[in-house]
Design a protein around this motif. Structure first.
Motif, PDB file in Angstrom:
ATOM      1  N   ALA A  49       0.829  -1.204   0.000  1.00 12.45           N
ATOM      2  CA  ALA A  49       0.000   0.000   0.000  1.00 12.45           C
ATOM      3  C   ALA A  49       0.862   1.252   0.000  1.00 12.45           C
ATOM      4  O   ALA A  49       0.578   2.217  -0.729  1.00 12.45           O
ATOM      5  CB  ALA A  49      -0.928  -0.012   1.212  1.00 12.45           C
ATOM      6  N   ARG A  50       1.946   1.245   0.797  1.00 18.02           N
ATOM      7  CA  ARG A  50       2.839   2.401   0.826  1.00 18.02           C
ATOM      8  C   ARG A  50       3.521   2.609  -0.507  1.00 18.02           C
ATOM      9  O   ARG A  50       3.645   3.739  -1.004  1.00 18.02           O
ATOM     10  CB  ARG A  50       3.894   2.221   1.926  1.00 18.02           C
ATOM     11  CG  ARG A  50       3.381   2.432   3.329  1.00 18.02           C
ATOM     12  CD  ARG A  50       4.532   2.579   4.305  1.00 18.02           C
ATOM     13  NE  ARG A  50       5.412   1.419   4.305  1.00 18.02           N
ATOM     14  CZ  ARG A  50       5.236   0.355   5.080  1.00 18.02           C
ATOM     15  NH1 ARG A  50       4.219   0.310   5.919  1.00 18.02           N
ATOM     16  NH2 ARG A  50       6.081  -0.655   5.018  1.00 18.02           N
ATOM     17  N   ARG A  51       3.977   1.523  -1.115  1.00 17.01           N
ATOM     18  CA  ARG A  51       4.672   1.636  -2.393  1.00 17.01           C
ATOM     19  C   ARG A  51       3.733   2.152  -3.485  1.00 17.01           C
ATOM     20  O   ARG A  51       4.106   3.009  -4.285  1.00 17.01           O
ATOM     21  CB  ARG A  51       5.258   0.284  -2.787  1.00 17.01           C
ATOM     22  CG  ARG A  51       6.005   0.276  -4.129  1.00 17.01           C
ATOM     23  CD  ARG A  51       7.160   1.276  -4.135  1.00 17.01           C
ATOM     24  NE  ARG A  51       8.181   0.929  -3.180  1.00 17.01           N
ATOM     25  CZ  ARG A  51       9.237   0.181  -3.457  1.00 17.01           C
ATOM     26  NH1 ARG A  51       9.405  -0.293  -4.671  1.00 17.01           N
ATOM     27  NH2 ARG A  51      10.139  -0.075  -2.531  1.00 17.01           N
ATOM     28  N   MET A  52       2.500   1.654  -3.504  1.00 13.57           N
ATOM     29  CA  MET A  52       1.538   2.114  -4.495  1.00 13.57           C
ATOM     30  C   MET A  52       1.187   3.584  -4.280  1.00 13.57           C
ATOM     31  O   MET A  52       0.991   4.336  -5.229  1.00 13.57           O
ATOM     32  CB  MET A  52       0.284   1.248  -4.449  1.00 13.57           C
ATOM     33  CG  MET A  52       0.512  -0.168  -4.953  1.00 13.57           C
ATOM     34  SD  MET A  52      -0.833  -1.271  -4.500  1.00 13.57           S
ATOM     35  CE  MET A  52      -2.194  -0.515  -5.374  1.00 13.57           C
ATOM     36  N   LYS A  53       1.141   4.011  -3.027  1.00 12.14           N
ATOM     37  CA  LYS A  53       0.885   5.425  -2.734  1.00 12.14           C
ATOM     38  C   LYS A  53       2.068   6.278  -3.198  1.00 12.14           C
ATOM     39  O   LYS A  53       1.876   7.354  -3.767  1.00 12.14           O
ATOM     40  CB  LYS A  53       0.646   5.604  -1.240  1.00 12.14           C
ATOM     41  CG  LYS A  53       0.143   6.983  -0.850  1.00 12.14           C
ATOM     42  CD  LYS A  53      -0.259   6.993   0.613  1.00 12.14           C
ATOM     43  CE  LYS A  53      -0.837   8.362   0.995  1.00 12.14           C
ATOM     44  NZ  LYS A  53       0.162   9.425   0.955  1.00 12.14           N
TER      45      LYS A  53
END
Length: 348
Positions: free
Chosen positions: A237-241
């Motif tokens: 989720a952090r990487r996609m954000k």
């Protein structure tokens, strides 16, 4: 040819490059393909046909890994280099070095690859597939409906461009909407997720909260982050954000924008005014789908001013718009919550 491929975690990069970058060194030496990684994006540069074949192979590997398939380093190497279980390769077409990874028998510049004892390698082919099979342990589909109303909701999420869902807490309104958004992104139907909700103060005041504006509004957006972390790994989720594939922002930040190729979720919409709701609904652009969720009984606005209630009245029956209303029997959070909802009934 150059292909840019997003990586969702540092672990993916480590598996791809291998110990001491051994995997990419072999690929560079044998196939004349250059690998580099920066800011969560992998770049593959080399002959068109070779890059195309390698990208397809690593895409398949990532899909298997993210579905929870257990693959040994040799399994991964065999699939990457196109070898069968005995280390025999199927080669590339017309790239001039079929005696390397092509025949897999160790002659020429095989570097020991003929015995099938390679190392892990994976990657992906394009931003549109940036979330391939990212539901991880939950499989590659939406969560299973537990009530008839939830099943109706799931069907509407799959069919309609705009869906309104209203009902009490714990009925899965937000969770199922976020799951549908992740699936649409994974399947390449949209390019990003936009999650938003109004920052209504419910008796408190933003000015008294510590920090800058982002710190002040973050508590209002936390439920959306929680849903993402439940469906994705927190690191994914952090990487996609970071890659701007997921945006989480207050509703006020939507003003003046046009949202194309997106899956947009407006959560806690009972706290959006009629003007804010009109503003939000007119942001929706081409190839965009949207879900509006909320609990009208828990609005913090004066009676009769909820934009959710007004929009559902105005748009009911419109082509492309679906609506579902949950009841206390749809509450899945806990039996206690269900009893609390029933006790309050229709009280404000």
């Amino acid at each position: 040819m150059e292909t840019r491929i997003p990586l969702l975690s540092i672990e993916e990069e480590q598996l791809l490059f291998g110990p001491h970058d051994r995997n990419v060194k072999q690929i560079s030496r044998r196939f004349k393909v250059r690998f580099s990684s920066r800011g969560g994006t992998l770049r593959m540069q080399g002959p068109d046909d070779v890059v195309s074949v390698l990208a397809g192979r690593v895409e398949e590997l990532l899909e298997r890994i993210r579905k929870g398939k257990e693959l040994s380093p040799s399994d991964i190497a065999n699939r990457l280099f196109g070898r069968d279980g005995n280390g025999h390769g199927n080669g590339f077409h017309g790239n001039g070095n079929g005696n390397g990874g092509g025949n897999g028998n160790g002659n020429g510049n095989g570097n020991g690859s003929g015995n099938g004892s390679g190392h892990s390698h994976h990657d992906r082919n394009g931003v549109s597939d940036g979330v391939s099979s990212v539901l991880l342990s939950r499989g590659d589909g939406l969560p299973t409906a537990r009530t008839k109303t939830q099943q109706v909701y799931l069907d509407l999420l799959a069919e309609k461009e705009l869906v309104f869902s209203a009902g009490p807490a714990g009925t899965g309104k937000t969770f199922l909407a976020v799951a549908a958004a992740v699936r649409a992104l994974r399947d390449g139907k949209v390019q990003r997720l936009v999650l938003t909700r109004p920052a209504v103060e419910a008796g408190e005041h933003l000015g008294f909260l510590p920090g800058d504006l982002e710190d002040k509004v973050d508590p209002y957006l936390r439920p959306l982050y929680d849903a993402l972390n439940d469906l994705l790994s927190p690191s994914a989720a952090r990487r996609m954000k970071d890659m701007d594939m997921i945006e989480v922002a207050p509703l006020a930040f939507m003003r003046g924008r046009t949202l194309n190729d997106s899956f947009v979720i407006l959560d806690e919409a009972q706290n959006a005014t009629k003007g804010q709701m009109k503003m939000f609904l007119t942001r929706l652009g081409e190839r965009t789908r949207s879900v509006v969720t909320g609990d009208i009984s828990q609005t913090d606005l004066p009676r009769g001013s909820s934009g959710l209630q007004d929009a559902m009245r105005r748009l009911r029956g419109m082509e492309g718009v679906g609506m579902v209303e949950f009841r206390s029997e749809d509450v899945q959070r806990s039996s206690l919550v269900q009893r609390i909802v029933e006790a309050y009934g229709d009280d404000d």
